[in-house]
Design a protein around this motif. Structure first.
Motif, short mmCIF file in Angstrom:
data_model
loop_
_atom_site.label_atom_id
_atom_site.label_comp_id
_atom_site.label_asym_id
_atom_site.label_seq_id
_atom_site.Cartn_x
_atom_site.Cartn_y
_atom_site.Cartn_z
N VAL A 190 0.85 -1.20 0.00
CA VAL A 190 0.00 0.00 0.00
C VAL A 190 0.89 1.25 0.00
CG1 VAL A 190 -1.57 1.31 1.48
CG2 VAL A 190 -2.01 -1.09 1.05
N PRO A 191 0.52 2.29 -0.76
CA PRO A 191 1.33 3.51 -0.74
C PRO A 191 1.14 4.26 0.57
CG PRO A 191 -0.65 3.89 -2.04
CD PRO A 191 -0.66 2.43 -1.64
N ALA A 192 2.08 5.12 0.91
CA ALA A 192 1.91 5.99 2.07
C ALA A 192 0.73 6.93 1.82
CB ALA A 192 3.18 6.82 2.27
N PRO A 193 -0.04 7.28 2.87
CA PRO A 193 -1.17 8.21 2.68
C PRO A 193 -0.75 9.52 2.01
CG PRO A 193 -1.29 7.19 4.84
CD PRO A 193 0.02 6.75 4.25
N THR A 194 0.44 10.01 2.31
CA THR A 194 0.91 11.25 1.68
C THR A 194 0.96 11.10 0.16
OG1 THR A 194 2.37 11.31 3.58
CG2 THR A 194 2.70 13.02 1.94
N THR A 195 1.43 9.94 -0.29
CA THR A 195 1.49 9.67 -1.73
C THR A 195 0.08 9.58 -2.31
OG1 THR A 195 3.55 8.47 -1.41
CG2 THR A 195 2.36 8.05 -3.45
N ALA A 196 -0.81 8.88 -1.58
CA ALA A 196 -2.19 8.75 -2.06
C ALA A 196 -2.85 10.12 -2.17
CB ALA A 196 -2.99 7.85 -1.10
N HIS A 197 -2.58 10.98 -1.21
CA HIS A 197 -3.15 12.33 -1.19
C HIS A 197 -2.65 13.15 -2.39
CE1 HIS A 197 -5.00 15.79 0.64
NE2 HIS A 197 -3.87 16.46 0.59
N LEU A 198 -1.34 13.05 -2.67
CA LEU A 198 -0.78 13.75 -3.83
C LEU A 198 -1.35 13.22 -5.14
CD1 LEU A 198 3.08 14.21 -3.36
CD2 LEU A 198 1.37 15.98 -3.80
N LEU A 199 -1.56 11.90 -5.19
CA LEU A 199 -2.10 11.31 -6.41
C LEU A 199 -3.54 11.79 -6.63
CD1 LEU A 199 -1.94 9.50 -8.87
CD2 LEU A 199 -2.31 7.52 -7.39
N ALA A 200 -4.34 11.85 -5.55
CA ALA A 200 -5.72 12.35 -5.68
C ALA A 200 -5.70 13.79 -6.17
CB ALA A 200 -6.45 12.23 -4.34
N ARG A 201 -4.76 14.59 -5.68
CA ARG A 201 -4.67 15.97 -6.14
C ARG A 201 -4.33 16.02 -7.63
NH1 ARG A 201 -0.47 20.44 -3.87
NH2 ARG A 201 0.94 19.17 -5.10
N SER A 202 -3.38 15.18 -8.04
CA SER A 202 -3.01 15.16 -9.45
C SER A 202 -4.18 14.76 -10.35
CB SER A 202 -1.87 14.16 -9.67
OG SER A 202 -0.69 14.64 -9.08
N LEU A 203 -4.96 13.79 -9.88
CA LEU A 203 -6.06 13.28 -10.72
C LEU A 203 -7.11 14.36 -10.99
CD1 LEU A 203 -6.53 9.69 -9.25
CD2 LEU A 203 -5.65 10.29 -11.51
N ARG A 204 -7.20 15.35 -10.10
CA ARG A 204 -8.21 16.41 -10.33
C ARG A 204 -7.93 17.17 -11.62
NH1 ARG A 204 -7.41 18.50 -4.60
NH2 ARG A 204 -7.55 16.43 -3.70
N THR A 205 -6.68 17.18 -12.05
CA THR A 205 -6.35 17.90 -13.30
C THR A 205 -6.05 16.93 -14.45
OG1 THR A 205 -4.01 18.01 -12.66
CG2 THR A 205 -5.40 19.90 -12.07
N LEU A 206 -6.30 15.65 -14.28
CA LEU A 206 -5.89 14.68 -15.31
C LEU A 206 -6.52 14.99 -16.67
CD1 LEU A 206 -4.33 12.04 -16.01
CD2 LEU A 206 -6.43 10.80 -15.51
N ALA A 207 -7.82 15.29 -16.68
CA ALA A 207 -8.49 15.49 -17.98
C ALA A 207 -7.89 16.68 -18.73
CB ALA A 207 -9.99 15.67 -17.78
N VAL A 208 -7.70 17.79 -18.03
CA VAL A 208 -7.11 18.96 -18.74
C VAL A 208 -5.67 18.70 -19.14
CG1 VAL A 208 -8.49 20.97 -18.12
CG2 VAL A 208 -6.81 20.14 -16.51
N ARG A 209 -4.93 18.03 -18.26
CA ARG A 209 -3.53 17.75 -18.63
C ARG A 209 -3.47 16.87 -19.87
NH1 ARG A 209 -1.10 14.64 -15.27
NH2 ARG A 209 -2.62 14.41 -13.59
N MET A 210 -4.30 15.81 -19.91
CA MET A 210 -4.24 14.91 -21.06
C MET A 210 -4.66 15.60 -22.35
SD MET A 210 -2.78 12.37 -19.82
CE MET A 210 -2.60 11.57 -21.42
#
Ligand SMILES: *Cc1c(COP(=O)(O)O)cnc(C)c1O
Length: 389
Positions: free
Chosen positions: A240-260
């Protein structure tokens, strides 16, 4: 409106968030390793799975991790998702849980996946078989011999070949086998493998999902009955990833559609500019109508991604000079971040293969692979032009 009915960019922003008692607009970071209970009955209800709840972070029973998984499930229209400490953690747990009866790897694959399938899993008694794209007609007989899991990437690395997900899924399902697609290059925004018949989708979230070259993580998405056995491996392998990593990944996913959308547009502009360049023999990009896989890509992808591979009209040394001359593109062996990266596959990802094996796989010395970032495309094209000159 349920998240299932929302469009991709809306799901990227909102899906998976838990109601927060303090009104946070996203699920906050719970950096706790364990969670308290009022009494034993309450504790047992969560341990026995009678009610959902947080318990122990390594089990994945942590609100930051579960909220991220709910978002990821929504992005693939899957029943559930699991996050891991890396893409390889996700792939190895998938193989351990579902590969005992044999695994067929189809087409080119990430180096770590190839090592697992060709060297490491066979030492544990797993029967594995690797088929190149041109050996596709052997897939049916490999499955008739007992393999129960087909694994492939599309687009592939570094040739950006496209594999027909629907066709492989129909063939595998007719023989009782599961299909897992490594969707790292395309992402959920450009390709939905589950809707095309795949059973499990796999990601190195280290790439586009993280998107900023600052987190290492992995994902599986699919039906809960398929993910539950993998969850058991993840728990006891401690993946399992560290919660800090999971939190950063959730933040990144919020912009996934515009980034792609921007990755797609930048890569298309670069592929078109390179295809007109006199020093370039061939550009490999799924969005170029002259590319041999364009029609298949256009039927199963909604965008063509940020990866562009080209072959210069020259030697491996010449390709190396071009790579070394680039200034905006950094020489680094990864992909999917906001910054543009370049590699020469023969000196990086495919260095360990013999020249004969590389040639069988269609990987040439003069091949250069670009991960097109989010810079202004004119700066990227000017950089390529000066490096080629
Ligand atoms: C990078 C990559 C992986 C491995 O992911 P890690 O996060 O580095 O473990 C697997 N598949 C593909 C297609 C990749 O690009």
């Amino acid at each position: 409106m349920s998240a299932q009915n929302q469009r991709m960019a809306t799901r990227c922003v909102h899906a998976g968030k838990f109601p927060d008692p303090h009104g946070s607009p996203f699920t906050p970071l719970y950096d706790a390793t364990t969670f308290e209970f009022d009494n034993t009955a309450d504790l047992l209800a969560v341990i026995d799975g009678k009610r959902p709840g947080s318990l122990y972070t390594r089990y994945g029973l942590n609100p930051t991790i579960r909220s991220l998984e709910a978002k990821l499930a929504a992005l693939d229209q899957a029943e559930d998702a699991l996050v891991f400490s890396s893409g390889m953690a996700a792939i190895s747990a998938l193989f351990l849980a579902h590969g005992r009866d044999g695994i067929v790897g189809l087409g080119d694959a990430y180096g770590g996946t190839l090592e697992l399938l060709s060297h490491q899993l066979p030492t544990l008694g797993f029967k594995t078989r690797l088929l190149l794209l041109q050996e596709m007609e052997l897939l049916a007989s490999a499955l008739d011999e007992g393999a129960r899991l087909v694994f492939f990437e599309t687009p592939t690395n570094p040739r950006l070949d496209i594999i027909d997900i629907r066709k492989v899924a129909d063939l595998a399902h007719a023989r009782g086998a599961l299909v897992a697609v490594d969707n790292t290059f395309a992402t959920q925004v450009n390709q939905q493998p589950l809707a095309l018949g795949a059973d499990v989708v796999v990601y190195s979230a280290t790439k586009y999902l993280g998107g900023h070259s600052d987190i290492t993580a992995g994902v599986l998405a699919g039906a809960r009955r398929l993910l539950d056995p993998v969850r058991a491996w993840r728990k006891n392998l401690g993946q399992v990833p560290a919660p800090t990593t999971a939190h950063l990944l959730a933040r990144s996913l919020r912009t996934l559609a515009v980034r792609m959308q921007r990755h797609n547009a930048n890569a298309q502009a670069i592929a078109e500019a390179l295809s007109r360049h006199p020093r370039i023999r061939k550009v490999r990009y799924p969005g170029l109508p002259e590319f041999e896989y364009y029609e298949l890509a256009a039927t199963q992808m909604s965008g063509f991604g940020g990866m562009v591979t080209f072959e210069i009209d020259g030697s491996g040394e010449d390709a190396r000079t071009v790579v070394d001359n680039l200034k905006v593109f950094s020489l680094a062996p990864s992909l999917g971040g906001v910054e543009s990266l370049v590699t020469q596959p023969v000196t990086t990802s495919h260095r360990d293969l013999s020249p004969a094996e590389r040639s069988r796989r269609g990987i040439t010395d003069s091949m250069v692979r670009l991960s097109v970032g989010l810079e202004d495309p004119s700066d990227l094209i000017e950089d390529l032009e000066q490096a080629l000159a």
